[in-house]
Design an enzyme around this catalytic site. Structure first.
Site, PDB file in Angstrom:
ATOM      1  N   SER A 186      37.764  38.615  42.219  1.00  0.00           N
ATOM      2  CA  SER A 186      38.229  39.286  41.008  1.00  0.00           C
ATOM      3  C   SER A 186      37.566  38.659  39.789  1.00  0.00           C
ATOM      4  O   SER A 186      37.242  37.471  39.778  1.00  0.00           O
ATOM      5  CB  SER A 186      39.747  39.141  40.860  1.00  0.00           C
ATOM      6  OG  SER A 186      40.094  37.808  40.495  1.00  0.00           O
ATOM      7  N   ASP A 187      37.368  39.468  38.758  1.00  0.00           N
ATOM      8  CA  ASP A 187      37.065  38.853  37.473  1.00  0.00           C
ATOM      9  C   ASP A 187      38.279  38.029  37.088  1.00  0.00           C
ATOM     10  O   ASP A 187      39.394  38.260  37.553  1.00  0.00           O
ATOM     11  CB  ASP A 187      36.743  39.923  36.423  1.00  0.00           C
ATOM     12  CG  ASP A 187      35.836  39.393  35.314  1.00  0.00           C
ATOM     13  OD1 ASP A 187      35.806  38.162  35.109  1.00  0.00           O
ATOM     14  OD2 ASP A 187      35.160  40.210  34.653  1.00  0.00           O
ATOM     15  N   TRP A 188      38.053  37.055  36.217  1.00  0.00           N
ATOM     16  CA  TRP A 188      39.082  36.054  35.938  1.00  0.00           C
ATOM     17  C   TRP A 188      40.320  36.710  35.309  1.00  0.00           C
ATOM     18  O   TRP A 188      40.246  37.332  34.254  1.00  0.00           O
ATOM     19  CB  TRP A 188      38.501  34.969  35.040  1.00  0.00           C
ATOM     20  CG  TRP A 188      37.944  33.791  35.782  1.00  0.00           C
ATOM     21  CD1 TRP A 188      38.235  32.475  35.536  1.00  0.00           C
ATOM     22  CD2 TRP A 188      37.041  33.774  36.896  1.00  0.00           C
ATOM     23  NE1 TRP A 188      37.573  31.660  36.430  1.00  0.00           N
ATOM     24  CE2 TRP A 188      36.834  32.437  37.276  1.00  0.00           C
ATOM     25  CE3 TRP A 188      36.393  34.766  37.628  1.00  0.00           C
ATOM     26  CZ2 TRP A 188      36.012  32.060  38.337  1.00  0.00           C
ATOM     27  CZ3 TRP A 188      35.569  34.405  38.683  1.00  0.00           C
ATOM     28  CH2 TRP A 188      35.384  33.074  39.027  1.00  0.00           C
TER      29      TRP A 188
END
Length: 852
Positions: free
Chosen positions: A245-247
Site C-alpha cells: 500500500s502507499d503509506w
C-alpha cells in the site's frame, strides 16, 4: 517476465512449506509494516526484516533521523540524481538502465532492499504536483524507460517498486478522489507503463495508490480493488510479487485483506496490526488461504532480495564516484535546447566576465518536494563551477527577483539559547496542561524535532536573534498544526487546530508558510522568537514538531533588483539567466494553481533580454511553465530539476564537452488555459473524470487543433540533421522494424532522437490523431551518416476490444511518420494491414517529405 525462483535459492515448494510452518499471528505480522520503512522479521525461519526507501531520484535511506544525523557528520549522503522527467528527456534506454543500476547500488549502500520507484503515472495535466516525478505524458516513452530502470535496479538484487497503481495523476484530494476511467483508456494509456514494468521487466513489487478507481463496474480504493489486484495484476499479468500500500492508504481491515494487497505500510500501527487481521480471519471475514497467499508473496520477495535464509547477495555496478559522474551525465544529456538562434550553445569564446542572474542562479532547485527528496549537503554553486571551468573568469551573481514564499532559514550559528546565551535554541517539551516535561539546548536546530513521546503535547522553541543591519527585517516561524508564535513579545499568529497524518499526506508539513512580522531597526538589537507548536502524532508516519526559524534582512526593492541585474548583464561578456520553480511550487501533496514562474521572474527576463537579447536563459523547472518571452531570446535551455551535479553539468554543456541532446517528454503550453486538461482536480463528488479518454497530452492538443508553444519530442541539440531515406523492415510477433538514414551535416558530433509516429486511416475504432510508435537514439560524427533501426512494438498498432476482451489490430492503412518531434516530420511511409491482422503485411512507401 517473472523472476525464476530457482535462481534465488528457494523453490516455490520450500516457500509454501515455510508458510505452513507459521502461526496465524506470525503470518499476520508479516503483512503489516513493523516500522516506517521495514517489515517484521521471524528469526526461527531465517527471515530478516525487509527495508524500503523512497528513491525516484536518489535513496533517502531507511530512517529520517539517520539521514539528518548524517548531515551533521562526515558520512556521505546518497547521490541526488536528476528528476525522472529529466531522465525521460534523454529518450535513452541505455542511460535509463544505467540509472537503475546506480539507484540499486545506492540502495545497497544505504541498506535498502526495496526502492520505491519508478513512478509510472502519466503527466495528464501540466499542473500536477508530482509532474516532475513522472517520466512523460506518453505511455510508450514512460513504459519503456520504466522497464529499463526496473531491469537496472533489480540486477543489483534490490527490488523495484512500480507505483502508483493506478489513476494517481494529481495530488488534490488524492486520498479520497475517484478516478473514473473506462477500460479501453485504462488499458491503452494508464496501465500500459505498468504492464511493461511488471509483465515484461518483471518488477518484484508494486505500490497501490491512495485514490479510488471506478472501472469495470467497481468503485473501490486501489489498495482493495478486486479487478485491478486480482483479475488484472495476478491472473492476467501473472504477477507473483508483493503489492504494498502507499503509506497509510489502507484504511479498512477486511476489504483490503480480501484481495491482492500483501503488505500494509507503514507500521507498527496499521489496519492489519494489533490483532485486527487475525480477528478478521478467525471470524471468517477473511479466508486464511488469502492470508497464506500474501505471506507466500512476501517470502518470495524476501528470497529474491536475500532476506531469507542467508546473506544478501548484492551487486554494486556503480561505486559512489561513478554514480556521481552518471548523475552529471544524465543532467547534461537531459538539457533541452529550446532556442539557439545565434549558435550560442556551446559558448564560442571563453568569456572574461560572466553575469549570473536569477533566484535559481543563486539557489537552484535540484530536486522536487515530498518523497522524491533526499537530504543534501551544500552542492557546488554555478559560480564555482564556471570559475573552475574558465580559470580567471570574473563571475558576478545577482538575485534579480524574489521568488520564494519564505525567507531563508536562520543558520544555527545566527541564534542564541535565551537561557545559556550559547549558539542554538532552547527546546521545551510540554504536557497537555502546559507543564514542563523536559528542557534542552539544541545547538544545531534545523527546524524540526522528531520522535518525541506522544505524551509530549506541545514543543516550545525559543531563540534570540541579534540584528545588526539598519532597516526593515522580517522574522517568522514555519509551523504545522496548533501553535502560538511571538516575535519580540508580540503575538503574530495563534491556532488551536490540531493536525495528524493528513499534514504529511498533503505535504503541508514539508514546507509550511512562515508566520511572523517586520521589525524596523536603526541600531543593533536582540529579538526573542518564542513559538509553541504542536507535537504532531501522524500515526505510522511519525511524530514531529516543526518550528523553522526564518529571517529576511533589509534588501533592495523588486525594481532595484531588476535594475541591478540589467546593469550587470550589460557589463558582462556572457549573461546567464537562471529562472525556475522552487519548493513552494513543485512537490508531492499539492497541485499548482497555474504555470506562471513564481515572483517577478518573467519581468526580470524581459528586462534583461531588452538589454542583452543574447543572454542565455536556463529554465530550472521539472514541469511546464509559461515562457512569454521565449521567442525574444536567442538561447534558451530547459534544465529540469537536475540533481546535485547541476553546476558541473551546465559547465560541461556551455564549454562544449557534452551536447544538450534532450527532447521534451511532454508538450510545452504557451498558455495554461490551452492545455487539454488544465487541472486534474476532483469535482464536488470527488470524481476525476478522464473525459479525454485516450487523448492524453499531445494527443489532446492534436484533437483540439490547438497550437502549443513547443511540441512533444522537441529539442534542437547543437547540430543539424538530414533524414535521407526510410523503409519498412521486418514484421514479427514482437512488432515492426523501420529503418531510416540520418545525416549529421553540422560542424559537431551530435546525438539524434529518431521518433516514429503513427496515424490511422480514420476507420473505426477511433484512434488518436497521431501517437508515438517507437524511437531510437543515435550518435553520429559531423558530416557522417548512420542507418538507424526503430522498433515499433506490436502494441503500438493494437487496441483493446471490450467485446472480445482482448487486443486486436484494426485492419486499414497506417501512416508511419519519421521525424524529429511530433510536428517536424522528415519521412513518411505507409503500412497496410488486411482484415485478420496478417503477420506480414506488405509495405507501400510514399514519397519523401521535407528534410529541412
Amino acid at each position: 517476465m517473472q523472476m525464476d525462483d530457482s535462481s534465488n535459492g528457494h523453490s516455490d515448494r520450500q516457500l509454501r512449506e515455510l508458510v505452513a510452518s507459521l502461526s496465524l499471528s506470525e503470518k499476520a505480522s508479516l503483512c503489516s509494516g513493523a516500522g516506517m520503512w521495514h517489515t517484521a522479521a521471524i528469526a526461527r525461519i531465517g527471515l530478516d526484516a525487509i527495508a524500503m526507501s523512497d528513491g525516484p531520484a536518489g535513496i533517502r535511506g531507511t530512517a529520517t533521523e539517520l539521514a539528518e544525523a548524517r548531515l551533521a557528520s562526515d558520512d556521505e549522503l546518497s547521490i541526488s540524481f536528476p528528476a525522472p522527467s529529466a531522465l525521460a528527456a534523454t529518450w535513452d534506454l541505455e542511460l535509463a538502465a544505467a540509472f537503475g543500476q546506480a539507484l540499486g547500488s545506492e540502495a545497497v549502500r544505504e541498506g535498502a532492499d526495496i526502492v520505491l520507484a519508478p513512478v509510472v503515472n502519466l503527466q495528464r495535466t501540466p499542473v500536477g504536483g508530482r509532474h516532475f516525478e513522472c517520466f512523460s505524458e506518453d505511455p510508450l516513452l514512460t513504459g519503456t524507460l520504466a522497464q529499463a530502470v526496473v531491469d537496472g535496479i533489480q540486477t543489483c538484487g534490490v527490488s523495484a517498486c512500480v507505483k502508483h497503481l493506478v489513476g494517481n495523476e494529481a495530488e488534490t484530494r488524492r486520498t479520497t478522489a475517484i478516478s473514473r476511467i473506462d477500460e479501453r483508456t485504462l488499458r491503452e494509456v494508464y496501465l500500459a507503463p505498468f504492464e511493461l514494468a511488471v509483465r515484461d521487466a518483471g518488477a518484484w513489487s508494486v505500490m497501490a495508490a491512495y485514490n479510488r478507481v471506478d472501472t469495470q463496474g467497481v468503485t473501490e480504493k486501489a489498495v482493495a480493488h478486486p479487478w485491478l489486484l486480482d483479475e488484472l495484476l495476478r491472473r492476467e499479468w501473472g504477477f507473483d510479487g508483493v503489492v504494498v500500500s502507499d503509506w497509510s492508504a489502507a484504511t479498512d481491515t477486511v476489504s483490503t485483506a480480501q484481495h491482492g494487497l500483501d503488505l500494509v505500510m507503514p507500521g507498527p500501527d496499521s489496519v492489519w496490526s494489533h490483532g485486527r487481521l487475525v480477528e478478521a480471519v478467525e471470524r471468517g471475514l477473511v479466508d486464511e488461504g488469502e492470508l497464506d497467499r500474501k505471506v507466500l508473496n512476501l517470502l518470495r520477495l524476501a528470497s529474491r532480495v536475500g532476506a531469507l535464509g542467508g546473506e544478501r547477495r548484492r551487486q554494486v555496478p556503480f561505486a559512489r564516484d561513478e554514480a556521481r559522474a552518471l548523475s552529471r551525465q544524465i543532467a547534461a544529456r537531459s538539457f533541452v535546447v529550446l532556442r539557439n538562434e545565434a549558435d550560442s550553445i556551446p559558448v564560442a569564446r571563453r568569456p572574461r566576465t560572466v553575469a549570473l542572474i536569477g533566484p535559481n542562479a543563486l539557489a537552484p532547485y535540484v530536486q522536487g518536494g515530498g518523497s522524491a527528496s533526499i537530504p543534501l549537503r551544500p552542492i557546488e554553486s554555478l559560480e564555482h563551477a564556471l570559475e573552475h571551468r574558465w580559470p580567471g573568469v570574473s563571475v558576478t551573481t545577482t538575485l534579480g527577483a524574489y521568488s520564494r514564499r519564505n525567507p531563508p532559514m536562520l543558520d544555527p550559528g545566527q541564534v542564541r539559547d535565551p537561557e545559556t546565551r550559547q549558539p542554538g535554541v532552547r527546546v521545551d517539551s510540554l504536557d497537555a496542561a502546559g507543564g514542563l516535561v523536559d528542557s534542552k539546548a539544541a545547538a544545531d536546530w534545523r527546524g524540526v524535532v522528531r520522535g518525541l513521546s506522544t505524551e509530549v503535547h506541545d514543543v516550545r522553541v525559543r531563540a534570540v536573534v541579534h540584528l545588526t543591519e539598519p532597516g526593515e527585517h522580517w522574522l517568522g516561524v514555519a509551523v504545522v498544526g496548533r501553535h502560538r508564535v511571538s516575535i519580540d513579545g508580540i503575538d503574530v499568529a495563534t491556532s488551536d487546530v490540531r493536525v495528524g497524518e493528513e499534514a504529511v499526506l498533503d505535504s503541508s508539513a514539508n514546507n509550511p508558510r512562515a508566520v511572523g512580522r517586520s521589525i524596523l531597526i536603526d541600531a543593533p538589537c536582540d529579538v526573542l522568537i518564542d513559538a509553541t507548536v504542536q507535537n504532531v502524532d501522524a500515526g505510522g508516519l511519525g511524530v514531529f514538531a516543526r518550528a523553522g526559524l526564518h529571517h529576511r534582512e533589509p534588501g533592495p526593492s523588486a525594481e532595484a533588483l531588476i535594475a541591478e541585474a540589467v546593469e550587470n548583464a550589460e557589463a558582462s561578456d556572457l549573461a546567464i539567466l537562471v529562472v525556475g520553480t522552487n519548493e513552494d511550487v513543485e512537490s508531492e501533496g499539492w497541485d499548482r494553481a497555474d504555470l506562471t514562474l513564481p515572483g517577478a521572474q518573467n519581468q526580470l527576463v524581459e528586462a534583461v533580454l531588452a538589454a542583452r537579447p543574447d543572454a542565455l536563459v536556463v529554465v530550472n523547472s521539472g514541469a511546464p511553465v509559461e515562457l512569454p518571452w521565449l521567442h525574444r531570446a536567442y538561447a534558451v535551455v530547459w534544465a529540469w530539476l537536475p540533481g546535485q551535479e547541476f553546476a558541473g553539468a551546465l559547465a560541461d554543456v556551455l564549454d562544449g564537452d557534452v551536447e544538450p541532446s534532450g527532447r521534451l517528454p511532454w508538450t510545452l503550453p504557451a498558455r495554461h488555459r490551452d492545455a487539454p486538461v488544465p487541472n486534474g482536480s476532483p469535482d464536488a463528488n470527488d470524481v476525476v473524470e478522464y473525459a479525454e479518454s485516450i487523448d492524453i497530452g499531445y494527443r489532446g492538443w492534436l484533437r483540439a487543433g490547438t497550437r502549443s508553444e513547443l511540441p512533444f519530442g522537441y529539442g534542437l541539440g547543437w547540430t543539424d540533421w538530414l533524414y535521407t531515406s526510410a523503409e519498412v523492415g521486418d514484421w514479427s510477433s514482437s512488432g515492426l522494424e523501420v529503418w531510416c538514414q540520418v545525416e549529421n551535416f553540422g560542424a559537431r558530433a551530435g546525438r539524434e532522437v529518431v521518433q516514429i509516429y503513427i496515424e490511422s486511416d480514420g476507420s473505426e475504432p477511433l484512434r488518436p490523431v497521431r501517437w508515438l510508435g517507437g524511437y531510437a537514439t543515435v550518435d553520429v560524427d559531423a558530416s557522417e551518416a548512420r542507418r538507424v533501426r526503430v522498433r515499433i512494438p506490436k502494441r503500438g498498432f493494437e487496441v483493446w476490444d471490450s467485446e472480445t476482451e482482448g487486443w486486436v489490430i484494426p485492419a486499414g492503412e497506417y501512416r508511419l511518420l519519421v521525424g524529429r518531434d511530433l510536428t517536424d516530420i522528415r519521412q513518411e511511409l505507409t503500412w497496410r494491414i488486411r482484415h485478420g491482422a496478417a503477420p506480414a503485411p506488405a509495405p507501400a512507401p510514399k514519397a519523401t517529405m521535407s528534410s529541412e
